[in-house]
Design an enzyme around this catalytic site. Structure first.
Site, PDB file in Angstrom:
ATOM      1  N   GLY A  87     -16.632  -9.713  -9.865  1.00  0.00           N
ATOM      2  CA  GLY A  87     -16.389  -9.455  -8.443  1.00  0.00           C
ATOM      3  C   GLY A  87     -17.597  -8.821  -7.794  1.00  0.00           C
ATOM      4  O   GLY A  87     -18.738  -9.011  -8.218  1.00  0.00           O
ATOM      5  N   GLY A  88     -17.349  -8.011  -6.772  1.00  0.00           N
ATOM      6  CA  GLY A  88     -18.442  -7.376  -6.039  1.00  0.00           C
ATOM      7  C   GLY A  88     -19.293  -6.481  -6.913  1.00  0.00           C
ATOM      8  O   GLY A  88     -20.425  -6.139  -6.545  1.00  0.00           O
ATOM      9  N   GLY A 116     -51.176 -27.227   0.776  1.00  0.00           N
ATOM     10  CA  GLY A 116     -50.490 -25.976   1.102  1.00  0.00           C
ATOM     11  C   GLY A 116     -50.291 -25.117  -0.131  1.00  0.00           C
ATOM     12  O   GLY A 116     -50.271 -23.880  -0.063  1.00  0.00           O
ATOM     13  N   ALA A 117     -50.146 -25.782  -1.281  1.00  0.00           N
ATOM     14  CA  ALA A 117     -49.913 -25.034  -2.510  1.00  0.00           C
ATOM     15  C   ALA A 117     -51.159 -24.246  -2.925  1.00  0.00           C
ATOM     16  O   ALA A 117     -51.068 -23.214  -3.593  1.00  0.00           O
ATOM     17  CB  ALA A 117     -49.472 -25.966  -3.623  1.00  0.00           C
TER      18      ALA A 117
HETATM   19  C1  HXC Z   1      -8.065  -0.612 -14.145  1.00  0.00           C
HETATM   20  C2  HXC Z   1      -8.577  -1.875 -15.973  1.00  0.00           C
HETATM   21  C3  HXC Z   1      -9.370  -2.729 -15.198  1.00  0.00           C
HETATM   22  C4  HXC Z   1      -9.483  -2.439 -13.817  1.00  0.00           C
HETATM   23  C5  HXC Z   1      -9.430  -3.415 -17.219  1.00  0.00           C
HETATM   24  N1  HXC Z   1      -8.626  -2.350 -17.212  1.00  0.00           N
HETATM   25  N2  HXC Z   1      -9.888  -3.674 -16.000  1.00  0.00           N
HETATM   26  N3  HXC Z   1      -7.945  -0.830 -15.442  1.00  0.00           N
HETATM   27  N4  HXC Z   1      -8.804  -1.374 -13.336  1.00  0.00           N
HETATM   28  N5  HXC Z   1     -10.229  -3.188 -13.029  1.00  0.00           N
HETATM   29  C6  HXC Z   1      -7.952  -1.765 -18.347  1.00  0.00           C
HETATM   30  C7  HXC Z   1      -6.851  -2.657 -18.879  1.00  0.00           C
HETATM   31  O1  HXC Z   1      -5.665  -2.445 -18.153  1.00  0.00           O
HETATM   32  C8  HXC Z   1      -6.740  -2.177 -20.295  1.00  0.00           C
HETATM   33  O2  HXC Z   1      -6.001  -0.977 -20.308  1.00  0.00           O
HETATM   34  C9  HXC Z   1      -8.159  -1.834 -20.655  1.00  0.00           C
HETATM   35  O3  HXC Z   1      -8.842  -1.658 -19.409  1.00  0.00           O
HETATM   36  C10 HXC Z   1      -8.850  -2.908 -21.436  1.00  0.00           C
HETATM   37  O4  HXC Z   1      -8.662  -4.135 -20.774  1.00  0.00           O
HETATM   38  P1  HXC Z   1      -8.178  -5.457 -21.513  1.00  0.00           P
HETATM   39  O5  HXC Z   1      -7.693  -6.367 -20.462  1.00  0.00           O
HETATM   40  O6  HXC Z   1      -7.250  -5.112 -22.626  1.00  0.00           O
HETATM   41  O7  HXC Z   1      -9.536  -5.950 -22.144  1.00  0.00           O
HETATM   42  P2  HXC Z   1     -10.017  -7.439 -22.387  1.00  0.00           P
HETATM   43  O8  HXC Z   1      -8.921  -8.259 -22.976  1.00  0.00           O
HETATM   44  O9  HXC Z   1     -11.287  -7.331 -23.147  1.00  0.00           O
HETATM   45  O10 HXC Z   1     -10.329  -8.039 -20.942  1.00  0.00           O
HETATM   46  C11 HXC Z   1     -11.372  -7.522 -20.158  1.00  0.00           C
HETATM   47  C12 HXC Z   1     -11.273  -8.033 -18.727  1.00  0.00           C
HETATM   48  C13 HXC Z   1      -9.864  -7.759 -18.154  1.00  0.00           C
HETATM   49  C14 HXC Z   1     -11.610  -9.531 -18.697  1.00  0.00           C
HETATM   50  C15 HXC Z   1     -12.378  -7.297 -17.926  1.00  0.00           C
HETATM   51  O11 HXC Z   1      -9.541  -6.404 -18.402  1.00  0.00           O
HETATM   52  C16 HXC Z   1      -9.755  -8.009 -16.693  1.00  0.00           C
HETATM   53  O12 HXC Z   1      -9.659  -9.166 -16.251  1.00  0.00           O
HETATM   54  N6  HXC Z   1      -9.727  -6.923 -15.920  1.00  0.00           N
HETATM   55  C17 HXC Z   1      -9.636  -7.017 -14.484  1.00  0.00           C
HETATM   56  C18 HXC Z   1     -10.950  -7.500 -13.903  1.00  0.00           C
HETATM   57  C19 HXC Z   1     -10.917  -7.505 -12.424  1.00  0.00           C
HETATM   58  O13 HXC Z   1     -10.287  -8.388 -11.805  1.00  0.00           O
HETATM   59  N7  HXC Z   1     -11.473  -6.444 -11.840  1.00  0.00           N
HETATM   60  C20 HXC Z   1     -11.584  -6.337 -10.414  1.00  0.00           C
HETATM   61  C21 HXC Z   1     -12.807  -7.182 -10.047  1.00  0.00           C
HETATM   62  S1  HXC Z   1     -13.084  -7.116  -8.395  1.00  0.00           S
HETATM   63  P3  HXC Z   1      -5.045  -0.561 -21.539  1.00  0.00           P
HETATM   64  O14 HXC Z   1      -4.406   0.693 -21.049  1.00  0.00           O
HETATM   65  O15 HXC Z   1      -4.131  -1.702 -21.725  1.00  0.00           O
HETATM   66  O16 HXC Z   1      -5.985  -0.363 -22.684  1.00  0.00           O
HETATM   67  C22 HXC Z   1     -14.104  -5.886  -8.234  1.00  0.00           C
HETATM   68  C23 HXC Z   1     -14.434  -5.624  -6.831  1.00  0.00           C
HETATM   69  C24 HXC Z   1     -15.610  -4.772  -6.700  1.00  0.00           C
HETATM   70  O17 HXC Z   1     -14.538  -5.249  -9.102  1.00  0.00           O
HETATM   71  C25 HXC Z   1     -15.978  -4.823  -5.271  1.00  0.00           C
HETATM   72  C26 HXC Z   1     -17.200  -4.030  -4.979  1.00  0.00           C
HETATM   73  C27 HXC Z   1     -17.594  -4.167  -3.568  1.00  0.00           C
END
Ligand code: HXC
Length: 519
Positions: free
Chosen positions: A174-175, A409-410
């Protein structure tokens, strides 16, 4: 109130330290290891000089009470921060801990990173961010987004003042990818580092395209297709070694001198084989890195973005121990033509060298900008303009070495004299002209060639005539557009002398807020 003994108080502190160091606990760490990933502390230990790390903010916790998060308040809040040294030089560092709440970024996690960014700026030191995170901490909602915003702001303000390096050793989605994108260099570890704006599931839902996470945003993709990354390593150890190596070429900040390395390589070393590397036949290819290996100290060239826009080569080297930035056309790929990606790659590298006081040495063998509808539609005009802009604006010593072709030009795009080259050196086989002899003769002698009975023969005659008259370095030398014509084997010595000669260069641009760079 019971007054506790110093032993009890120290024990309490030691307990807290232990708890902070334990990250997300054994199970989460084991899961991390299964993926071939290190812990946040292990990564810092690999990156920094042994025993140099000073950790701060290890007891910071979040203050979120949404969705029961108040029941989980890990010390450190999923990121390890502090400073240490690399080859004895101070750097600031943060390392996200995926074992703690998925390394997700909330308000306090972001504050810890911002504190490092502010300290790195105040102390004038490079900052290295080790990224392994699930992105914005979902429970912390807008506080997470605001945290990212604060980091992006600091990335931008620090740009060109201190070197900023991003290391991608896990997911960055994401961001969140915009902090790495705003930094100077992105390092990725193959198979574990992932960067994308929208993941495979969202892409499938929106466009119907099916793609794996690795294919979409893995190290190979970003190092060879998108140009978002600059270095790729097969594992974390190799990646941190690359970061250490890169920093050895850079100053600590924009006001610092570039580091001087010890070398026993004779600056006047002449290699007769240089005459055989670049063919005099302008249609024959060769690997320009062979030229660089002969010219640079100990034959060492540290290439940046080596798998993307391969028609131009960028990287660092040293001559007489002094760091330089190198841009070179790569005749072995697309005949060294400039295209959209090559222009982007080179112009950004030029701006980085200029920001950090590294002399820029440009090795030229370029037939022109790449022709084609695709290139025109992709904006070769505005992308190509970036090269002209970056060279013109650069105030560091600019040394250009024309190895062979420098057409049209290059010729200017590769730092011709008019764009501010301080010294233009040319090899005897240099051809500085509007275009190659074949094309030029066919145009200006068209009538004579068409009228002749033996038109093919006449065409070749005219090509030879043109080549002799114009496809040389001497027409440019007569006008002072080439400062010295040199023997190929003299290149290392000439470059050493040129760098010494230009070292004291002082040039200032008119005062302005900032230019409007073509994008
Ligand atoms: C809170 C999170 C989290 C998040 C993971 N966890 N991402 N908690 N916020 N964004 C937690 C999970 O709940 C889990 O907790 C632990 O971290 C490990 O994650 P898993 O899913 O078990 O790990 P894995 O299978 O390796 O998968 C990793 C992953 C997946 C692919 C990154 O966790 C995932 O898809 N997370 C969400 C990603 C996402 O959509 N993030 C937002 C992106 S948008 P427990 O308690 O079960 O151990 C963004 C916007 C930013 O970031 C904008 C800026 C301007």
């Amino acid at each position: 109130m019971a007054i506790r003994s110093i032993e009890e108080l120290c024990e309490e502190l030691q307990g807290k330290r232990k708890s902070a160091a334990a990250g997300g606990g054994e199970k989460a760490i084991a899961k991390q290891k299964e993926k071939g990933k290190g812990t946040a502390h292990e990564r810092i230990a690999q990156l920094l000089d042994a025993g140099s790390f000073v950790e701060i903010d290890e007891f910071v916790t979040h203050r979120c009470t949404n969705f029961g998060l108040e029941k989980t308040k890990p010390l450190g809040d999923g990121v390890v921060t502090g400073w240490g040294t690399i080859n004895g030089r101070k750097v600031f560092v943060y390392s996200q801990d995926f074992t703690v709440l998925g390394g997700s970024l909330g308000e306090m996690h972001a504050n810890k990173i911002c504190k490092m960014q502010d300290m790195a700026m105040q102390m004038g030191c490079p900052i290295i961010g080790i990224n392994d995170s699930g992105g914005a901490r979902i429970q912390e909602a807008v506080d997470s987004l605001n945290g990212y915003g604060k980091i992006f702001y600091r990335n931008t303000i620090s740009s060109g003042v201190i070197p900023q390096i991003s290391v991608i050793v896990g997911p960055t989605a994401g961001g969140a990818v915009y902090s790495p994108a705003l930094t100077d260099f992105v390092f990725m570890v193959d198979k574990t580092g992932i960067m994308h704006i929208t993941g495979p599931a969202v892409i499938k839902a929106v466009t119907g395209e099916e793609v794996s996470s690795e294919e979409l945003g893995g190290a190979i993709t970003h190092n060879s297709k998108s140009g978002n990354a600059h270095f790729m390593a097969k594992n974390e150890a190799e990646c941190f070694e690359q970061v250490r190596r890169l920093l050895s070429y850079l100053p600590q900040n924009n006001l610092d001198d570039t580091p001087l390395a010890n070398t026993s390589d004779d600056a006047y070393r002449a290699d007769a084989n240089m005459r055989n590397i670049v063919p005099t036949n302008p249609n024959k290819g060769y690997d320009v890195r062979k030229v660089l290996e002969v010219v640079l100290d100990d034959g060492v060239f540290f290439e940046v973005q080596k798998d993307w826009a391969k028609n131009i080569v960028t990287g660092y080297g040293r001559v007489g121990g002094k760091s330089i930035g190198i841009i070179a056309n790569q005749a072995a790929c697309l005949a060294g033509c400039l295209d959209v990606d090559a222009s982007d790659k080179a112009s950004r590298f030029i701006r980085h060298c200029d920001a950090f006081n590294l002399p820029i040495v440009t090795f030229v063998d370029v037939p022109g900008y790449l022709p084609g509808v695709t290139q025109e539609y992709a904006g070769i005009i505005r992308h190509g303009a970036k090269l002209l802009y970056a060279y013109s604006e650069a105030t560091v010593p600019l040394i250009t070495i024309v190895l062979r072709k420098a057409y049209g030009g290059a010729y200017l795009g590769m730092c011709g004299k008019a764009l501010g080259a301080d010294l233009v050196l040319a090899w005897p086989q240099a051809e500085i002209a509007v275009m190659g002899a074949d094309g030029a003769a066919s145009i200006i002698f068209k009538r004579e060639i068409d009228a002749a009975e033996n038109s093919e023969e006449v065409r070749y005659q005219k090509i030879d005539e043109y080549r002799e008259a114009f496809a040389t370095p001497y027409v440019a030398a007569e006008r002072g557009l080439v400062d010295r014509v040199i023997l190929p084997e003299e290149t290392r010595k000439e470059l050493f002398l040129a760098l010494n000669g230009m070292q004291s260069k002082r040039e200032s641009l008119p005062r302005k807020k900032h230019g409007v760079i073509p994008h």
